[in-house]
Design a protein around this motif. Structure first.
Motif, PDB file in Angstrom:
ATOM      1  N   ASN A 233      -2.730   8.984   8.507  1.00  0.00           N
ATOM      2  CA  ASN A 233      -3.265   9.978   9.434  1.00  0.00           C
ATOM      3  C   ASN A 233      -4.405   9.435  10.281  1.00  0.00           C
ATOM      4  OD1 ASN A 233      -2.517  11.312   6.660  1.00  0.00           O
ATOM      5  ND2 ASN A 233      -2.141  12.897   8.182  1.00  0.00           N
ATOM      6  N   MET A 234      -5.230   8.590   9.675  1.00  0.00           N
ATOM      7  CA  MET A 234      -6.457   8.138  10.318  1.00  0.00           C
ATOM      8  C   MET A 234      -6.375   6.667  10.729  1.00  0.00           C
ATOM      9  SD  MET A 234      -8.170  10.911  10.326  1.00  0.00           S
ATOM     10  CE  MET A 234      -9.824  10.371  10.786  1.00  0.00           C
ATOM     11  N   PRO A 235      -7.292   6.230  11.592  1.00  0.00           N
ATOM     12  CA  PRO A 235      -7.344   4.809  11.945  1.00  0.00           C
ATOM     13  C   PRO A 235      -7.676   3.952  10.724  1.00  0.00           C
ATOM     14  CG  PRO A 235      -8.620   6.145  13.503  1.00  0.00           C
ATOM     15  CD  PRO A 235      -8.256   7.040  12.366  1.00  0.00           C
ATOM     16  N   ILE A 236      -7.332   2.682  10.810  1.00  0.00           N
ATOM     17  CA  ILE A 236      -7.620   1.743   9.727  1.00  0.00           C
ATOM     18  C   ILE A 236      -9.109   1.398   9.730  1.00  0.00           C
ATOM     19  CG2 ILE A 236      -7.217  -0.614   8.895  1.00  0.00           C
ATOM     20  CD1 ILE A 236      -4.348  -0.350   9.965  1.00  0.00           C
ATOM     21  N   LYS A 237      -9.685   1.484   8.564  1.00  0.00           N
ATOM     22  CA  LYS A 237     -11.108   1.172   8.393  1.00  0.00           C
ATOM     23  C   LYS A 237     -11.318  -0.306   8.087  1.00  0.00           C
ATOM     24  CE  LYS A 237     -15.087   2.631   5.574  1.00  0.00           C
ATOM     25  NZ  LYS A 237     -15.516   3.551   4.482  1.00  0.00           N
ATOM     26  N   ARG A 238     -10.460  -0.837   7.216  1.00  0.00           N
ATOM     27  CA  ARG A 238     -10.630  -2.223   6.804  1.00  0.00           C
ATOM     28  C   ARG A 238      -9.328  -2.753   6.232  1.00  0.00           C
ATOM     29  NH1 ARG A 238     -14.566  -1.300   3.955  1.00  0.00           N
ATOM     30  NH2 ARG A 238     -13.792  -1.369   1.810  1.00  0.00           N
ATOM     31  N   VAL A 239      -9.040  -4.030   6.490  1.00  0.00           N
ATOM     32  CA  VAL A 239      -7.872  -4.715   5.935  1.00  0.00           C
ATOM     33  C   VAL A 239      -8.350  -5.991   5.260  1.00  0.00           C
ATOM     34  CG1 VAL A 239      -5.669  -5.831   6.442  1.00  0.00           C
ATOM     35  CG2 VAL A 239      -6.337  -3.781   7.705  1.00  0.00           C
ATOM     36  N   SER A 240      -7.842  -6.248   4.067  1.00  0.00           N
ATOM     37  CA  SER A 240      -8.227  -7.460   3.349  1.00  0.00           C
ATOM     38  C   SER A 240      -7.021  -8.026   2.626  1.00  0.00           C
ATOM     39  CB  SER A 240      -9.357  -7.169   2.356  1.00  0.00           C
ATOM     40  OG  SER A 240      -8.952  -6.195   1.412  1.00  0.00           O
ATOM     41  N   ALA A 241      -7.133  -9.287   2.243  1.00  0.00           N
ATOM     42  CA  ALA A 241      -6.062  -9.962   1.518  1.00  0.00           C
ATOM     43  C   ALA A 241      -6.364  -9.932   0.025  1.00  0.00           C
ATOM     44  CB  ALA A 241      -5.914 -11.395   1.992  1.00  0.00           C
ATOM     45  N   LEU A 242      -5.324  -9.871  -0.775  1.00  0.00           N
ATOM     46  CA  LEU A 242      -5.442  -9.866  -2.223  1.00  0.00           C
ATOM     47  C   LEU A 242      -4.384 -10.809  -2.790  1.00  0.00           C
ATOM     48  CD1 LEU A 242      -6.517  -8.636  -4.922  1.00  0.00           C
ATOM     49  CD2 LEU A 242      -4.767  -6.873  -4.665  1.00  0.00           C
ATOM     50  N   TRP A 243      -4.824 -11.769  -3.587  1.00  0.00           N
ATOM     51  CA  TRP A 243      -3.897 -12.722  -4.199  1.00  0.00           C
ATOM     52  C   TRP A 243      -3.693 -12.349  -5.651  1.00  0.00           C
ATOM     53  CZ3 TRP A 243      -1.285 -16.547  -1.660  1.00  0.00           C
ATOM     54  CH2 TRP A 243      -1.676 -16.776  -0.319  1.00  0.00           C
ATOM     55  N   ILE A 244      -2.437 -12.158  -6.039  1.00  0.00           N
ATOM     56  CA  ILE A 244      -2.097 -11.811  -7.408  1.00  0.00           C
ATOM     57  C   ILE A 244      -1.052 -12.793  -7.902  1.00  0.00           C
ATOM     58  CG2 ILE A 244      -1.193 -10.038  -8.953  1.00  0.00           C
ATOM     59  CD1 ILE A 244      -2.056  -7.948  -6.917  1.00  0.00           C
ATOM     60  N   HIS A 245      -1.432 -13.593  -8.895  1.00  0.00           N
ATOM     61  CA  HIS A 245      -0.512 -14.552  -9.509  1.00  0.00           C
ATOM     62  C   HIS A 245       0.154 -15.437  -8.449  1.00  0.00           C
ATOM     63  CE1 HIS A 245       1.500 -16.117 -12.923  1.00  0.00           C
ATOM     64  NE2 HIS A 245       2.705 -15.636 -12.650  1.00  0.00           N
ATOM     65  N   GLY A 246      -0.659 -15.859  -7.501  1.00  0.00           N
ATOM     66  CA  GLY A 246      -0.167 -16.757  -6.471  1.00  0.00           C
ATOM     67  C   GLY A 246       0.557 -16.091  -5.328  1.00  0.00           C
TER      68      GLY A 246
ATOM     69  N   ARG B  96     -11.184  -1.275  -8.929  1.00  0.00           N
ATOM     70  CA  ARG B  96     -11.020  -1.810  -7.575  1.00  0.00           C
ATOM     71  C   ARG B  96     -10.220  -3.100  -7.582  1.00  0.00           C
ATOM     72  NH1 ARG B  96     -11.948   2.573  -4.754  1.00  0.00           N
ATOM     73  NH2 ARG B  96     -13.879   3.563  -5.381  1.00  0.00           N
ATOM     74  N   TRP B  97      -9.646  -3.393  -6.395  1.00  0.00           N
ATOM     75  CA  TRP B  97      -8.845  -4.609  -6.282  1.00  0.00           C
ATOM     76  C   TRP B  97      -9.684  -5.834  -6.615  1.00  0.00           C
ATOM     77  CZ3 TRP B  97      -5.173  -1.594  -6.391  1.00  0.00           C
ATOM     78  CH2 TRP B  97      -4.993  -0.547  -5.495  1.00  0.00           C
ATOM     79  N   GLN B  98     -10.958  -5.833  -6.196  1.00  0.00           N
ATOM     80  CA  GLN B  98     -11.824  -6.965  -6.485  1.00  0.00           C
ATOM     81  C   GLN B  98     -11.985  -7.158  -7.989  1.00  0.00           C
ATOM     82  OE1 GLN B  98     -12.368  -4.534  -4.436  1.00  0.00           O
ATOM     83  NE2 GLN B  98     -12.969  -5.275  -2.414  1.00  0.00           N
ATOM     84  N   GLU B  99     -12.052  -6.036  -8.725  1.00  0.00           N
ATOM     85  CA  GLU B  99     -12.178  -6.123 -10.174  1.00  0.00           C
ATOM     86  C   GLU B  99     -10.926  -6.723 -10.783  1.00  0.00           C
ATOM     87  OE1 GLU B  99     -13.914  -2.588 -12.128  1.00  0.00           O
ATOM     88  OE2 GLU B  99     -13.978  -1.771 -10.086  1.00  0.00           O
ATOM     89  N   VAL B 100      -9.772  -6.343 -10.238  1.00  0.00           N
ATOM     90  CA  VAL B 100      -8.511  -6.901 -10.733  1.00  0.00           C
ATOM     91  C   VAL B 100      -8.511  -8.412 -10.544  1.00  0.00           C
ATOM     92  CG1 VAL B 100      -6.021  -6.852 -10.536  1.00  0.00           C
ATOM     93  CG2 VAL B 100      -7.347  -4.784 -10.122  1.00  0.00           C
ATOM     94  N   THR B 101      -8.895  -8.843  -9.341  1.00  0.00           N
ATOM     95  CA  THR B 101      -8.910 -10.267  -9.048  1.00  0.00           C
ATOM     96  C   THR B 101      -9.878 -11.004  -9.957  1.00  0.00           C
ATOM     97  OG1 THR B 101      -8.437  -9.712  -6.751  1.00  0.00           O
ATOM     98  CG2 THR B 101      -9.167 -11.952  -7.181  1.00  0.00           C
ATOM     99  N   SER B 102     -11.068 -10.434 -10.154  1.00  0.00           N
ATOM    100  CA  SER B 102     -12.053 -11.093 -11.008  1.00  0.00           C
ATOM    101  C   SER B 102     -11.574 -11.178 -12.441  1.00  0.00           C
ATOM    102  CB  SER B 102     -13.394 -10.351 -10.924  1.00  0.00           C
ATOM    103  OG  SER B 102     -13.272  -9.037 -11.433  1.00  0.00           O
ATOM    104  N   ARG B 103     -10.885 -10.140 -12.888  1.00  0.00           N
ATOM    105  CA  ARG B 103     -10.344 -10.163 -14.242  1.00  0.00           C
ATOM    106  C   ARG B 103      -9.302 -11.278 -14.375  1.00  0.00           C
ATOM    107  NH1 ARG B 103      -8.274  -4.407 -15.871  1.00  0.00           N
ATOM    108  NH2 ARG B 103      -7.329  -5.695 -17.489  1.00  0.00           N
ATOM    109  N   TRP B 104      -8.491 -11.419 -13.331  1.00  0.00           N
ATOM    110  CA  TRP B 104      -7.467 -12.467 -13.367  1.00  0.00           C
ATOM    111  C   TRP B 104      -8.124 -13.850 -13.409  1.00  0.00           C
ATOM    112  CZ3 TRP B 104      -2.751 -13.837 -14.358  1.00  0.00           C
ATOM    113  CH2 TRP B 104      -2.252 -15.030 -13.847  1.00  0.00           C
ATOM    114  N   LYS B 105      -9.138 -14.068 -12.562  1.00  0.00           N
ATOM    115  CA  LYS B 105      -9.795 -15.372 -12.516  1.00  0.00           C
ATOM    116  C   LYS B 105     -10.519 -15.672 -13.824  1.00  0.00           C
ATOM    117  CE  LYS B 105     -10.387 -15.488  -7.501  1.00  0.00           C
ATOM    118  NZ  LYS B 105     -11.365 -15.462  -6.383  1.00  0.00           N
TER     119      LYS B 105
END
Length: 632
Positions: A271-284, A4-13
């Motif tokens: 095809n479908m409506p958006i369920k959720r939108v979030s921000a992700l910071w990668i290397h600034g 998951r994206w959260q895992e990527v971010t945590s790995r980076w931090k």
């Protein structure tokens, strides 16, 4: 499970993303001409290419680490090569990967799909890539030690894994290979899958974001003198396999959970409506993660995605949200106003016509500068060429407006004929395209009653059908499944026969059944096969049932004896009446009567008699038979 994206971010931090990870991660040859990995011990192992390596380092960090699209390898290449398949795992003698159709042993349930299209060039390499990770949930219908799935031009960057859906235990893989002749990825398992059990197939991969108008591709355009890029899909008929490994046949419907990562100044629509939108910071650098709601059960070719800087106008009509998307300057100039004005009314017209509500809460209409066809009917996200959705009243004529409305009505009809009920195999593509073509004329006339159906239909579709079906190289509306197996055969069926002859035959049937009875039969057909697939005989059965359940309209014979001669054989007859003797003769009409027709008919010829020979009927006997039945 996908990283998951959260895992990527945590790995980076946590400081666990570094150059060593980049060295261990898999790499992708974006040309699509070959994988940059080799299969060792049953798994895809990455092999570096200088060009891709240079592109990744130019970006600063490994692309795979940034997105989590390949797990950090815990073993060296030398350790992986020791994973040799056991000798007791024998290759099956039947070799189903040699067939152009998937084996029937597995059926998909759901796809969990994560995509990141790179709408920028990678450093000095000049490459455009997309990265993906997918989890396919499928049910085993017959015990098997093979997983055969479609995959084309995708390069796998970590071992493809199969897991049990019950306890998440991994099913050991003995061997993996790509059968390029049929676009297959094949996994030979060490232990067989058990009938009735649910499993998942997990893969990480990348591919090229080409400009070839198929799969997931890029479009370059200018706006206010600035060059911009967008990503868009065109999956029909067989290009979903270019975007993710899948059971890419129309009968193998499933649901889809799609996640897309893109720049904050871009919009992602699907095809479908958006369920959720979030921000992700990668290397600034900030990215946006857009997660969509789960789709309805549908065929793979209907999954759609657009990532762009487009603008939109919108309105809500009877609970359905409509948006028209396009280049900013065109939308601001009002070129999307007409489509938005008629969209709600047109969709409601078809819902009332078929007596079945549109099953989604939104409809996005997107005008793309470069698109292969006039429009693509993806459920909830219809994509058009710009000329077929946007209208400049100052520059364009009424005929352009009528043509635009025809395409719009065609794609709206597909929301029922094609999306809700899909043809079982491509040999019956006319069940999609013939219906969409026929009802597009009715929708056109509904929008503007001055645009009469009959004259317009005769000058366009009926004329095209007569021209194409008079050739010796024509084909039946429903050829045998065995004839339609390759991508080339499938693509060739998107022609005047499937579209215009299909529409002409349906118009003929509606005429002699009456429109009321015809629509009654269609409603029964759509309701029985909703979220499923059907073939020609299923349609014919429901039309016959509509006839059987009333007494006002009586045909001289059952519908099969009439309709089969128009659908199961090519061509049409030229009829000659001898006014002196009352003798009626018919003969297969060919624009060039000297050409040799090689296709045989299930009726021993075209309509009756052998091809090129005449069949005869005494007109007096025919009139007598109709009089007895009360028709004269």
């Amino acid at each position: 499970m996908p990283l998951r994206w959260q895992e990527v971010t945590s790995r980076w931090k946590a400081g666990r993303v570094n150059e060593l990870d980049a060295q261990k991660d898999g790499h992708c040859d974006a040309t699509g001409s070959r994988p940059t990995g080799v299969l060792r011990g049953g798994h895809m192992v990455a092999v570096e290419t200088p060009r891709i390596r240079k592109a990744q380092l130019a970006f600063g960090l490994s692309a795979w680490v940034l997105l989590g699209l390949a797990a950090v390898s815990q073993a060296s290449l030398g350790e992986r090569t020791s994973w040799a398949p056991p000798a007791q795992v024998a290759t099956p003698t039947q070799k189903p990967w040699r067939s152009a159709r998937l084996p029937r042993s597995l059926r998909p349930v759901n796809y969990e799909l994560e995509l990141w299209p790179w709408l920028f060039r990678e450093g000095s390499s000049g490459l455009f890539l997309f990265h993906g990770r997918s989890t396919v949930t499928f049910r085993c219908l017959e015990a098997t030690n093979l997983v055969v799935i479609y995959s084309k031009m995708l390069n796998y960057t970590e071992p493809v894994r199969v897991k049990s859906g019950a306890d998440r235990s991994e099913v050991p893989v003995a061997r993996v290979w790509q059968e390029t002749a049929n676009d297959y990825l094949v996994l030979l398992l060490r232990t067989p899958l058990r009938k009735g059990r649910v499993y998942t197939l997990q893969a990480a991969y990348c591919g090229e974001l080409t400009d070839e108008l198929v799969g997931l591709y890029r479009v370059e355009y200018t706006e206010a003198g600035v060059t911009k890029l967008l990503a868009v899909t065109m999956m029909q008929p067989t290009d979903a396999r270019r975007v993710f490994p899948c059971f890419d046949e129309p009968a193998l419907k499933a649901t889809f959970d799609l996640t897309v990562i893109h720049r904050p100044d871009q919009s992602a629509i699907s095809n479908m409506p958006i369920k959720r939108v979030s921000a992700l910071w990668i290397h600034g650098q900030e990215w946006t993660v857009t997660i969509f709601e789960r789709t309805l059960k549908m065929s793979t070719y209907l999954l759609a995605l657009v990532v762009s800087e487009f603008r939109f106008i919108e309105e809500t009509y009877h609970g359905v949200q409509f948006k028209v998307w396009g280049r900013k300057e065109m939308i601001e100039a009002g070129e999307g106003d007409y489509a938005l004005k008629v969209a709600g009314r047109l969709l409601e017209f078809f819902a009332n016509k078929f007596d079945i509500s549109y099953p989604l809460t939104k409809m996005d209409l997107v005008a793309v500068p470069s698109f292969e066809s006039g429009g693509m009917e993806n459920w909830g996200l219809i994509i058009f060429r710009e000329v077929n959705l946007l209208y400049d009243a100052k520059e364009e004529s009424e005929s352009s407006l009528r043509a635009l409305t025809l395409v719009l009505a065609h794609e709206f009809t597909h929301q029922w004929f094609g999306n809700l009920v899909t043809m079982r195999w491509w040999n019956d593509i006319w069940l999609n395209e013939g219906f969409a073509t026929y009802f597009s004329y009715l929708g056109n006339s509904f929008v503007n009653p001055d645009w009469t159906v009959d004259s317009f239909f005769a000058g366009k579709s009926l004329s095209a059908a007569f021209s194409s079906d008079a050739l010796a190289i024509s084909h039946p509306l429903s050829p045998r499944q065995q004839e339609v197996y390759s991508i080339e055969h499938i693509s060739q069926l998107f022609d005047d026969i499937s579209y215009d002859k299909g529409a002409s035959v349906l118009r003929m049937v509606s005429s002699f059944m009456t429109e009321e009875l015809f629509l009654h039969g269609l409603t029964g057909y759509l309701r029985e096969f909703s979220f499923r697939t059907a073939n020609y005989t299923d349609l014919r059965t429901h039309l016959q049932q509509a006839l059987d359940n009333q007494k006002m309209v009586q045909l001289p014979s059952n519908l099969a004896s009439i309709l089969d001669t128009w659908t199961l054989q090519m061509g049409y007859p030229v009829v000659t009446i001898n006014t002196s003797s009352g003798l009626v003769t018919q003969q297969h009409f060919l624009v060039d009567h000297l050409t040799n027709v090689t296709r045989t008919s299930p009726y021993g010829g075209i309509c009756a008699g052998d091809v090129g020979e005449r069949s005869e009927l005494d007109l007096g006997e025919y009139e007598q038979s109709r009089t007895v039945q009360g028709q004269l």
